[in-house]
Design an enzyme around this catalytic site. Structure first.
Site, PDB file in Angstrom:
ATOM      1  N   HIS A 182     -34.335 -12.517 -32.279  1.00  0.00           N
ATOM      2  CA  HIS A 182     -33.862 -11.945 -33.545  1.00  0.00           C
ATOM      3  C   HIS A 182     -33.947 -12.998 -34.643  1.00  0.00           C
ATOM      4  CE1 HIS A 182     -32.491  -8.552 -31.199  1.00  0.00           C
ATOM      5  NE2 HIS A 182     -31.754  -9.340 -30.442  1.00  0.00           N
ATOM      6  N   CYS A 215     -26.661 -10.327 -32.255  1.00  0.00           N
ATOM      7  CA  CYS A 215     -26.932  -9.326 -31.223  1.00  0.00           C
ATOM      8  C   CYS A 215     -26.144  -9.638 -29.954  1.00  0.00           C
ATOM      9  CB  CYS A 215     -28.420  -9.255 -30.905  1.00  0.00           C
ATOM     10  SG  CYS A 215     -28.821  -7.931 -29.757  1.00  0.00           S
ATOM     11  N   HIS A 247     -33.425  -3.426 -48.037  1.00  0.00           N
ATOM     12  CA  HIS A 247     -34.040  -2.265 -47.366  1.00  0.00           C
ATOM     13  C   HIS A 247     -33.044  -1.138 -47.125  1.00  0.00           C
ATOM     14  CE1 HIS A 247     -37.713  -4.423 -46.819  1.00  0.00           C
ATOM     15  NE2 HIS A 247     -37.203  -5.318 -45.999  1.00  0.00           N
ATOM     16  N   CYS A 284     -27.070  -9.231 -27.080  1.00  0.00           N
ATOM     17  CA  CYS A 284     -27.946  -9.704 -26.007  1.00  0.00           C
ATOM     18  C   CYS A 284     -27.803 -11.210 -25.810  1.00  0.00           C
ATOM     19  CB  CYS A 284     -29.413  -9.340 -26.275  1.00  0.00           C
ATOM     20  SG  CYS A 284     -30.254 -10.393 -27.481  1.00  0.00           S
ATOM     21  N   CYS A 292     -33.853  -5.832 -25.557  1.00  0.00           N
ATOM     22  CA  CYS A 292     -33.236  -7.142 -25.322  1.00  0.00           C
ATOM     23  C   CYS A 292     -31.901  -7.037 -24.596  1.00  0.00           C
ATOM     24  CB  CYS A 292     -33.045  -7.862 -26.667  1.00  0.00           C
ATOM     25  SG  CYS A 292     -31.913  -6.992 -27.788  1.00  0.00           S
TER      26      CYS A 292
HETATM   27  C1  X5A Z   1     -35.110  -8.512 -45.445  1.00  0.00           C
HETATM   28  C2  X5A Z   1     -36.402  -8.629 -44.716  1.00  0.00           C
HETATM   29  C3  X5A Z   1     -37.908  -7.637 -43.116  1.00  0.00           C
HETATM   30  C4  X5A Z   1     -37.956  -6.533 -42.141  1.00  0.00           C
HETATM   31  C5  X5A Z   1     -39.185  -6.614 -41.283  1.00  0.00           C
HETATM   32  C6  X5A Z   1     -39.246  -5.465 -40.329  1.00  0.00           C
HETATM   33  N1  X5A Z   1     -36.677  -7.641 -43.863  1.00  0.00           N
HETATM   34  N2  X5A Z   1     -40.240  -5.650 -39.314  1.00  0.00           N
HETATM   35  O1  X5A Z   1     -37.135  -9.568 -44.909  1.00  0.00           O
HETATM   36 ZN    ZN Z   2     -38.458  -9.726 -46.403  1.00  0.00          ZN
END
Ligand code: X5A
Ligand code: ZN
EC number: 3.5.1.98
Length: 602
Positions: A196, A188, A325, A190, A273
Site C-alpha cells: 500500500h 491496512c 478523488h 493486512c 492482501c
Molecule cells: C491521490 C492519488 C492515485 C490513485 C491511483 C489509483 N491517487 N490506481 O494520487
Molecule cells: Zn495522484
C-alpha cells in the site's frame, strides 16, 4: 531517515500481526480471505460491536476532562482521542460533536479505550515513531522573532502593557503548517505496508524533513482537529459521511437509536492482501480510519480558515489520506473525504469568502473536486494531469469538460496526452502556468487559493502512479507564482505522491516558497528548452477551448513552442514597446500642451 522509517514500518507490521493474533484468539478478525467473505464480514461487525459493548462495561473512561490546548500540548504530541458524542438534535438529524472535556457520565468509551489490548498496542506503536518527530522545539518555533528583536532593542513597554513575549499566545504572521499523528493510524489491517504505497511514512517523512531543514521553526504550527460530520456533508452525502466518518462504536450508537438504516451493514471488500477496503488502494481500518480521514479534513479547514482570516500568511497541510478523488458518495484512489473541496465550501459558507481558486497539480485528475464545483462559478478548478486520452487513472478530466450551467468556463483541464516519450517535465508545467494557469487565475481574481498539492508528477514516480519528470524545485517556483494571487492567501494540501525523497524535496521547496525563502534556481537548460510537441498540442487544445471563456489566453495561442527565455524576451520587448508608446503619447501630449500654451492668449 528512510532507514528509520523502514524500522518504523517493520515495528508497525509486527504490531499489526500481534494485534491480528489477539483478535484471532478472541475470534475477532479473519486473517485470510474465506470462502464466505460476506458472512465473515458480518461476523466481523457483530464481534467487534460485541467487544465494544463489553469494553463499555468493563472499562470506565478515565480523565475525561482535558485542559485547554497549549503549545506545550502540541509539543508533546499527546494522543488523547477526542471523544465523540452522538447526539440527536431537535430536527432528528444525527450529529457527532467533538466535545473536548464535556462528556457526560453516560458517555461510552471510544474504541481505543474499550480494549486494554488495543490501548497497549497503540500506545507502544506511538512510542516507536521516530523520536525527532516529537521533539520539535515548538516553543522556540512560535516565539515571534521580530517581536523579540524589538523587545530587546527598545525601551520597556509602557506601564500596564504586556510585552509580546508575556502574552499567552504568540502568533506570527507567517506560514502555517498543520500535521497530526492521528492520520498515521489509517493503515491496512493486512499489516503489509509495502503493498500500500499511500502509507503513514509519507507524512511522517515530510514532517521530519521540515524539522531537519529548520523550515518548521520559521513556520507556525497549527493544531488540527477532526472535521464534524456536518462539515463533511457540505460535499458528501449523509450516507457516505456516516459510512466513513464514524467508528464502529458510533455506528452502534447511531444504530441503537434506529437512525442509521443500512449503515451498520458492512460494505467493504476483502482484499487479496488480507485486509479490507473499497479496493486495494483505498484500504480501511475499522478502528482508526474514520478518525484519520476526519482529521485530514479538519486539519486543512483549521489552516485555511486562519489564512483566509488573515491570521497566517499562507499554509501547508501535511495530511493523509488524500482527498481529490473522493466524490459525493464514492471513495476511490486512496480518497474518502475531499478535504480541499470541503474546505472551499466551508470558507464560503462560514467565512463569507467569495471566490476560491483550486489548483490541482497531482498527476491524477481530481474527479471529486471537479464534480463538487462543476456548475459553480464561484470556485474555479484548474487541474494539470496526465490524461492520455482517458487512459490514465481516473480517466476523467478531458479538456472539453469546462463546467456546466452557470459554472461553464470555471473548470479548466490541462489534460496532458501523448504518454511519457518524450517526457513531461518542468518546461511543460512552467509553460502551462505561463500560458493558461496564471493568466486565467489572474483574470478570475480569487480571494483564496487552495492547492491540491500531490507530488506524484515528480521524478521518481513510475506509471501507473506517475511517469513524469517534474523536479521538486519546480513546484517551489509554481508555488511562488500562485502567491501573486489572492493577496498571497495560498494554502497547499498534500494529495498523492509516494516516493519519500520526491515528496520531501517537493514539500521543502514549496514551504520555502511560502516562507519567501530564496529558492534553488531552475536550471538554465530548463529555461532554454522548448516544451515538447505533445505538450504544445495539449496546450493548443486547452487554449482553443478555454478562449471562449477566458479572453486572456488567446494571446498565448501562438508562441506556445517558445522556451521560457524566449517568452521572457518577448514579454520584455512587449513591455518596452508599451512603455515606448506610452512615452510617445506622453510626448505628444506635452507637445500639444506646449503648442496650446504658445497659441493661447496670455
Ligand atoms: C491521490 C492519488 C492515485 C490513485 C491511483 C489509483 N491517487 N490506481 O494520487
Ligand atoms: Zn495522484
Amino acid at each position: 531517515m528512510q532507514q528509520q522509517h523502514q524500522q518504523f514500518l517493520e515495528k508497525q507490521k509486527q504490531q499489526q500481526l500481534q494485534l491480528g493474533k489477539i483478535l484471532t484468539k478472541t475470534g475477532e478478525l479473519p486473517r485470510q480471505p474465506t470462502t464466505h467473505p460476506e458472512e465473515t464480514e458480518e461476523e466481523l461487525t457483530e464481534q467487534q460491536e460485541a467487544l465494544l459493548g463489553e469494553g463499555a462495561l468493563t472499562m470506565p473512561r478515565e480523565g475525561s476532562t482535558e485542559s485547554e490546548s497549549t503549545q506545550e500540548d502540541l509539543e508533546e504530541e499527546e494522543e488523547e482521542e477526542e471523544e465523540e458524542e452522538v447526539e440527536e438534535d431537535d430536527d432528528d438529524c444525527i450529529q457527532v460533536k467533538d466535545e473536548e472535556g464535556e462528556s457526560g457520565p453516560d458517555e461510552g468509551p471510544d474504541l481505543e479505550e474499550s480494549s486494554a489490548a488495543y490501548k497497549k498496542l497503540f500506545t507502544d506503536a506511538q512510542q516507536l515513531q521516530p523520536l525527532q518527530v516529537y521533539q520539535a522545539p515548538l516553543s522556540l518555533a512560535t516565539v515571534p522573532h521580530q517581536a523579540l528583536g524589538r523587545t530587546q532593542s527598545s525601551p520597556a513597554a509602557p506601564g500596564g502593557m504586556k510585552s509580546p513575549l508575556d502574552q499567552p499566545t504568540k502568533h506570527l504572521f507567517t506560514t502555517g503548517v498543520v500535521y497530526d499523528t492521528f492520520m498515521l493510524k489509517h493503515q491496512c489491517m493486512c499489516g503489509n505496508t509495502h503493498v500500500h504505497p499511500e502509507h503513514a511514512g509519507r507524512i511522517q517523512s515530510i514532517w521530519s524533513r521540515l524539522q531537519e531543514t529548520g523550515l518548521l521553526s520559521k513556520c507556525e504550527r497549527i493544531r488540527g482537529r477532526k472535521a464534524t460530520l456536518e462539515e463533511i456533508q457540505t460535499v458528501h452525502s449523509e450516507y457516505h459521511t456516516l459510512l466513513y466518518g464514524t467508528s464502529p462504536l458510533n455506528r452502534q450508537k447511531l444504530d441503537s437509536k434506529k437512525l442509521l438504516g443500512p449503515i451498520s451493514q458492512k460494505m467493504y471488500a476483502m482484499l487479496p492482501c488480507g485486509g479490507i477496503g473499497v479496493d486495494s488502494d483505498t484500504v480501511w481500518n475499522e478502528m482508526h480510519s474514520s478518525s484519520a480521514v476526519r482529521m485530514a479534513v479538519g486539519c486543512l479547514v483549521e489552516l485555511a480558515f486562519k489564512v483566509a482570516a488573515g491570521e497566517l500568511k499562507n499554509g501547508f497541510a501535511i495530511i493523509r489520506p488524500p482527498g481529490h478523488h473522493a466524490e459525493e458518495s464514492t471513495a476511490m484512489g486512496f480518497c474518502f473525504f475531499n478535504s480541499v473541496a470541503i474546505t472551499a465550501k466551508l470558507l464560503q459558507q462560514k467565512l463569507n469568502v467569495g471566490k476560491v481558486l483550486i489548483v490541482d497539480w497531482d498527476i491524477h485528475h481530481g474527479n471529486g473536486t471537479q464534480q463538487a464545483f462543476y456548475s459553480d462559478p464561484s470556485v474555479l478548478y484548474i487541474s494539470l494531469h496526465r490524461y492520455d486520452n482517458g487512459n490514465f487513472f481516473p480517466g476523467s478530466g478531458a479538456p472539453e469538460e469546462v463546467g456546466g450551467g452557470p459554472g461553464v468556463g470555471y473548470n479548466v483541464n490541462v489534460a496532458w496526452t501523448g504518454g511519457v516519450d518524450p517526457p513531461i517535465g518542468d518546461v511543460e508545467y512552467l509553460t502551462a502556468f505561463r500560458t493558461v494557469v496564471m493568466p486565467i487565475a489572474h483574470e478570475f481574481s480569487p480571494d483564496v487559493v487552495l492547492v491540491s498539492a500531490g507530488f506524484d508528477a515528480v521524478e521518481g514516480h513510475l506509471s501507473p502512479l506517475g511517469g513524469y519528470s517534474v523536479t521538486a524545485r519546480c513546484f517551489g517556483h509554481l508555488t511562488r507564482q500562485l502567491m501573486t494571487l489572492a493577496g498571497g492567501r495560498v494554502v497547499l494540501a498534500l494529495e498523492g505522491g509516494h516516493d519519500l525523497t520526491a515528496i520531501c524535496d517537493a514539500s521543502e521547496a514549496c514551504v520555502s516558497a511560502l516562507l519567501s525563502v530564496e529558492l534553488q534556481p531552475l536550471d538554465e537548460a530548463v529555461l532554454q528548452q522548448k516544451p515538447n510537441i505533445n505538450a504544445v498540442t495539449t496546450l493548443e487544445k486547452v487554449i482553443e477551448i478555454q478562449s471562449k471563456h477566458w479572453s486572456c489566453v488567446q494571446r498565448f495561442a501562438t508562441g506556445l513552442g517558445c522556451s521560457l527565455r524566449e517568452a521572457q524576451a518577448g514579454e520584455t520587448e512587449e513591455a518596452e514597446t508599451v512603455s515606448a508608446m506610452a512615452l510617445l503619447s506622453v510626448g505628444a501630449e506635452q507637445a500639444q500642451a506646449a503648442a496650446a500654451r504658445e497659441h493661447s492668449p496670455r
